[in-house]
Design a protein around this motif. Structure first.
Motif, PDB file in Angstrom:
ATOM      1  N   ALA A 137      68.157 -44.271 -25.873  1.00  0.00           N
ATOM      2  CA  ALA A 137      68.040 -43.201 -24.885  1.00  0.00           C
ATOM      3  C   ALA A 137      69.366 -42.799 -24.270  1.00  0.00           C
ATOM      4  CB  ALA A 137      67.071 -43.637 -23.778  1.00  0.00           C
ATOM      5  N   GLY A 138      70.422 -43.605 -24.466  1.00  0.00           N
ATOM      6  CA  GLY A 138      71.647 -43.337 -23.703  1.00  0.00           C
ATOM      7  C   GLY A 138      72.790 -42.841 -24.556  1.00  0.00           C
ATOM      8  N   THR A 139      73.645 -42.036 -23.939  1.00  0.00           N
ATOM      9  CA  THR A 139      74.861 -41.541 -24.594  1.00  0.00           C
ATOM     10  C   THR A 139      75.937 -41.374 -23.553  1.00  0.00           C
ATOM     11  OG1 THR A 139      73.387 -40.131 -25.877  1.00  0.00           O
ATOM     12  CG2 THR A 139      75.730 -39.749 -26.157  1.00  0.00           C
ATOM     13  N   PHE A 140      77.187 -41.693 -23.956  1.00  0.00           N
ATOM     14  CA  PHE A 140      78.331 -41.283 -23.142  1.00  0.00           C
ATOM     15  C   PHE A 140      79.064 -40.220 -23.935  1.00  0.00           C
ATOM     16  CE2 PHE A 140      81.863 -41.176 -20.424  1.00  0.00           C
ATOM     17  CZ  PHE A 140      83.015 -41.178 -21.198  1.00  0.00           C
ATOM     18  N   VAL A 141      79.296 -39.052 -23.317  1.00  0.00           N
ATOM     19  CA  VAL A 141      80.053 -37.993 -23.991  1.00  0.00           C
ATOM     20  C   VAL A 141      81.329 -37.739 -23.215  1.00  0.00           C
ATOM     21  CG1 VAL A 141      78.002 -36.916 -24.969  1.00  0.00           C
ATOM     22  CG2 VAL A 141      78.871 -36.110 -22.774  1.00  0.00           C
ATOM     23  N   SER A 142      82.420 -37.455 -23.941  1.00  0.00           N
ATOM     24  CA  SER A 142      83.677 -37.193 -23.238  1.00  0.00           C
ATOM     25  C   SER A 142      84.004 -35.710 -23.148  1.00  0.00           C
ATOM     26  CB  SER A 142      84.844 -37.932 -23.917  1.00  0.00           C
ATOM     27  OG  SER A 142      84.585 -38.144 -25.262  1.00  0.00           O
ATOM     28  N   ALA A 143      83.285 -34.877 -23.883  1.00  0.00           N
ATOM     29  CA  ALA A 143      83.562 -33.427 -23.800  1.00  0.00           C
ATOM     30  C   ALA A 143      82.265 -32.691 -23.569  1.00  0.00           C
ATOM     31  CB  ALA A 143      84.237 -32.958 -25.080  1.00  0.00           C
ATOM     32  N   PRO A 144      82.277 -31.557 -22.857  1.00  0.00           N
ATOM     33  CA  PRO A 144      83.453 -30.933 -22.233  1.00  0.00           C
ATOM     34  C   PRO A 144      83.998 -31.686 -21.040  1.00  0.00           C
ATOM     35  CG  PRO A 144      81.470 -29.717 -21.666  1.00  0.00           C
ATOM     36  CD  PRO A 144      81.060 -30.796 -22.626  1.00  0.00           C
ATOM     37  N   ALA A 145      83.178 -32.561 -20.446  1.00  0.00           N
ATOM     38  CA  ALA A 145      83.645 -33.403 -19.338  1.00  0.00           C
ATOM     39  C   ALA A 145      82.953 -34.737 -19.507  1.00  0.00           C
ATOM     40  CB  ALA A 145      83.290 -32.773 -17.995  1.00  0.00           C
ATOM     41  N   PRO A 146      83.587 -35.841 -19.109  1.00  0.00           N
ATOM     42  CA  PRO A 146      82.948 -37.153 -19.284  1.00  0.00           C
ATOM     43  C   PRO A 146      81.634 -37.216 -18.532  1.00  0.00           C
ATOM     44  CG  PRO A 146      85.256 -37.402 -18.678  1.00  0.00           C
ATOM     45  CD  PRO A 146      84.924 -35.955 -18.492  1.00  0.00           C
ATOM     46  N   GLU A 147      80.600 -37.677 -19.237  1.00  0.00           N
ATOM     47  CA  GLU A 147      79.267 -37.644 -18.657  1.00  0.00           C
ATOM     48  C   GLU A 147      78.409 -38.698 -19.318  1.00  0.00           C
ATOM     49  OE1 GLU A 147      77.229 -33.997 -19.512  1.00  0.00           O
ATOM     50  OE2 GLU A 147      75.748 -34.279 -17.927  1.00  0.00           O
ATOM     51  N   VAL A 148      77.527 -39.346 -18.555  1.00  0.00           N
ATOM     52  CA  VAL A 148      76.509 -40.211 -19.149  1.00  0.00           C
ATOM     53  C   VAL A 148      75.208 -39.419 -19.187  1.00  0.00           C
ATOM     54  CG1 VAL A 148      77.534 -42.402 -18.468  1.00  0.00           C
ATOM     55  CG2 VAL A 148      75.946 -41.267 -16.923  1.00  0.00           C
ATOM     56  N   ARG A 149      74.462 -39.594 -20.267  1.00  0.00           N
ATOM     57  CA  ARG A 149      73.177 -38.913 -20.402  1.00  0.00           C
ATOM     58  C   ARG A 149      72.147 -39.921 -20.839  1.00  0.00           C
ATOM     59  NH1 ARG A 149      75.310 -33.805 -23.963  1.00  0.00           N
ATOM     60  NH2 ARG A 149      76.614 -32.867 -22.342  1.00  0.00           N
ATOM     61  N   VAL A 150      70.954 -39.824 -20.207  1.00  0.00           N
ATOM     62  CA  VAL A 150      69.857 -40.720 -20.571  1.00  0.00           C
ATOM     63  C   VAL A 150      68.598 -39.880 -20.734  1.00  0.00           C
ATOM     64  CG1 VAL A 150      68.468 -42.697 -19.856  1.00  0.00           C
ATOM     65  CG2 VAL A 150      70.893 -42.597 -19.226  1.00  0.00           C
ATOM     66  N   THR A 151      67.938 -39.982 -21.890  1.00  0.00           N
ATOM     67  CA  THR A 151      66.670 -39.272 -22.049  1.00  0.00           C
ATOM     68  C   THR A 151      65.571 -40.159 -21.480  1.00  0.00           C
ATOM     69  OG1 THR A 151      66.405 -40.170 -24.272  1.00  0.00           O
ATOM     70  CG2 THR A 151      67.416 -37.994 -24.085  1.00  0.00           C
ATOM     71  N   LEU A 152      64.652 -39.540 -20.747  1.00  0.00           N
ATOM     72  CA  LEU A 152      63.614 -40.306 -20.072  1.00  0.00           C
ATOM     73  C   LEU A 152      62.231 -40.059 -20.646  1.00  0.00           C
ATOM     74  CD1 LEU A 152      64.931 -39.759 -16.434  1.00  0.00           C
ATOM     75  CD2 LEU A 152      65.186 -41.805 -17.849  1.00  0.00           C
ATOM     76  N   GLY A 153      62.125 -39.104 -21.598  1.00  0.00           N
ATOM     77  CA  GLY A 153      60.831 -38.826 -22.222  1.00  0.00           C
ATOM     78  C   GLY A 153      59.870 -38.171 -21.244  1.00  0.00           C
ATOM     79  N   ASP A 154      58.590 -38.363 -21.465  1.00  0.00           N
ATOM     80  CA  ASP A 154      57.567 -37.776 -20.605  1.00  0.00           C
ATOM     81  C   ASP A 154      57.317 -38.704 -19.429  1.00  0.00           C
ATOM     82  OD1 ASP A 154      55.486 -36.499 -23.353  1.00  0.00           O
ATOM     83  OD2 ASP A 154      57.454 -35.906 -22.573  1.00  0.00           O
ATOM     84  N   LEU A 155      57.471 -38.185 -18.229  1.00  0.00           N
ATOM     85  CA  LEU A 155      57.273 -38.998 -17.039  1.00  0.00           C
ATOM     86  C   LEU A 155      56.063 -38.512 -16.275  1.00  0.00           C
ATOM     87  CD1 LEU A 155      60.936 -39.331 -15.706  1.00  0.00           C
ATOM     88  CD2 LEU A 155      59.621 -40.994 -17.007  1.00  0.00           C
TER      89      LEU A 155
END
Lengths: 328, 162
Positions: free
Chosen positions: A294-312
């Motif tokens: 579920a998780g990703t760290f991306v450095s472009a266009p700006a450093p960001e952490v992203r987590v998918t949470l699915g259906d809540l």
């Protein structure tokens, strides 16, 4: 900066395809002229002559088309000042003034009645595509829109949503635009009220347009609360260069609906560096790379952490996201 | 150039004017152009189509153009040719031109007249294609027989308001 983001909520809004508005045609008042010629011989002479000039004046056709930016708008129960965004186009061949009316309670086929705001109709004066401060209210008889042939204007119909509306309920609100010169069965003449004094005639649309949009109630909210703790290199809690900041974000669901395909994203603050491998969801480590988890760290266009949470839904419980940075 | 200029220039290229012995006389052929619309009416219980004076027309309406020629002289006229540029703001209805006793040809460039089947137009990319209704610029009716004194003949075609 905490930015809780959900990608879609309950049922997706369906975008309406823009209706193809035909070119208006030869302008009303145009004089179409026809002159014929003849040549003939008498003996050895050839003679030419012209006919009279037959003139036909083009009358005005009254036609209007309404389209919606989005035929369904998602709202929460109890929401106020929710807009439906319409575009009115004069598809006739002459300049025309249009009278506007909005209706919510009388529109059938829905689960609840939105409540028209007062005033209910606004011009999208700042062309923002939504209801915003500079938008000017429509007052019948005072600022009826005047549209040249083929011209358009964007209009907003504003409603409040009753707080008794349930998740998944739909409520309809309708806009009517009518040519001031007249409306009626196609071909109906309204006398010599067209551009330049020509006759004005109802076109195939009858000179008016009626269209409703729907509010879809999505009783779901996601909120995110972020906390932090600082651990410096010396065992203290001072925000020194090299100190580590541990972030924790708790995403909580409320309401009766389901937030489908939800996700969370958070930018790495300026002057800090993400601690690789520090991303966690509900205590389980997530890899920084974009892979199956579920998780990703991306450095472009700006450093960001992203987590998918699915259906809540209410049954999902709070979602806890953790990651760390070091102060540069 | 404007429609009026084109009409006059067209007339000049189409027809040759020469000095005649009776230059002061009026022409032997009187020409009249009129536009009408077609309406379905009920006559004696039957639905029939009749041409009626134009009441009002709007884009999309069809006009029936009728050009009537009358020989007002005491001598017959020969080689009579009637020509009509399709009016501005109108589109010719392909196949609608009629005229008893005439050869009908059409022009897409305002200069050459050809049979409908031979009409070709050069597109912007240089390729040739069969003329579309919007390409028709003029209609020409050439009478084969003599036109007797006192005779009346008419030709007709339809066009739609753009």
């Amino acid at each position: 900066m905490v930015r809780a983001r959900w990608l879609s909520v309950a049922a997706l809004a369906a975008l309406s395809a823009p209706l193809f508005a035909h070119a208006a045609g030869t302008p009303a008042g145009t004089n179409i002229q026809n002159t014929a010629q003849v040549s003939y011989t008498v003996g050895s002479s050839t003679v030419t002559a012209s006919s009279n000039t037959s003139t036909v004046r083009v009358a005005e056709m009254l036609d209007a088309v309404l389209t919606l930016a989005s035929s369904t708008v998602q709202v929460s129960p109890g929401a106020t000042a929710e807009e439906l965004v319409f575009t009115l186009t004069n598809t006739g061949n002459g300049s025309e003034t249009f009278n506007l009316t909005a209706l919510s309670a009388g529109v059938v086929g829905d689960d609840f009645d939105p409540t028209l705001a007062v005033p209910a109709i606004y011009f999208d004066s700042d062309s923002s595509g939504d209801f915003s401060g500079p938008d000017v209210a429509y007052t019948a008889g005072a600022n009826d829109p005047v549209l040249a042939a083929d011209a358009s204007v964007r209009l907003l119909v504003i409603n409040n949503i009753p707080n008794t509306a349930l998740n998944g309920n739909r409520g309809r609100s309708q806009l009517t635009a009518a040519a001031a010169s007249g409306t009626g069965a196609p071909g109906t003449s309204f006398g010599f009220v067209g551009d330049g004094g020509v006759e004005a005639v109802a076109g195939t649309t009858g000179g008016d347009a009626v269209l409703f949009g729907e509010y879809l109630v999505a009783d779901v909210q996601l909120s995110a609360v972020k906390t932090q703790s600082i651990v410096d290199q010396f065992g203290g809690q001072r925000p020194l260069p090299g100190a580590r900041i541990n972030y924790q974000i708790v995403v909580t669901h409320s309401g009766s609906g389901t937030a489908t395909a939800s996700g969370f994203g958070d930018l790495i603050p300026a002057n800090t560096t993400y601690v690789t491998g520090s991303l966690q969801l509900n205590g389980a480590a997530l890899s920084d790379t974009a892979d199956g988890d579920a998780g990703t760290f991306v450095s472009a266009p700006a450093p960001e952490v992203r987590v998918t949470l699915g259906d809540l839904s209410g049954a999902s419980g709070p979602q806890t996201i953790q990651f760390a940075v070091t102060i540069n | 150039m404007g429609t009026r200029d084109w009409v006059l220039a067209f007339a000049a290229t189409l027809l040759v004017t020469t000095l005649t012995a009776h230059a002061a006389d009026k022409p032997c052929v009187e020409l009249k152009t009129s536009g009408e619309t077609e309406q379905e009416v009920v006559e004696q219980g039957n639905k029939v189509k009749r041409l009626v004076p134009i009441d009002k027309i709007v884009p999309g309406d069809e006009v029936v153009w009728t050009i009537t020629a009358k020989n007002v002289c005491k001598t017959a006229t020969d080689n009579m040719v009637i020509a009509n540029p399709v009016p501005e703001h109108m589109t010719y209805v392909v196949g609608s031109a009629m005229g008893t006793g005439t050869d009908i040809t059409f022009s897409v460039d305002g200069q050459e007249f050809k049979n409908a089947a031979d009409l070709q137009v050069r597109a912007a990319d240089g390729t040739m294609h069969v003329a579309r209704p919007d390409d028709y610029r003029a209609v020409r009716w050439a009478y084969k027989a003599s036109f007797a004194p006192g005779a009346i003949a008419f030709v007709r075609y339809r066009a739609v308001v753009k």
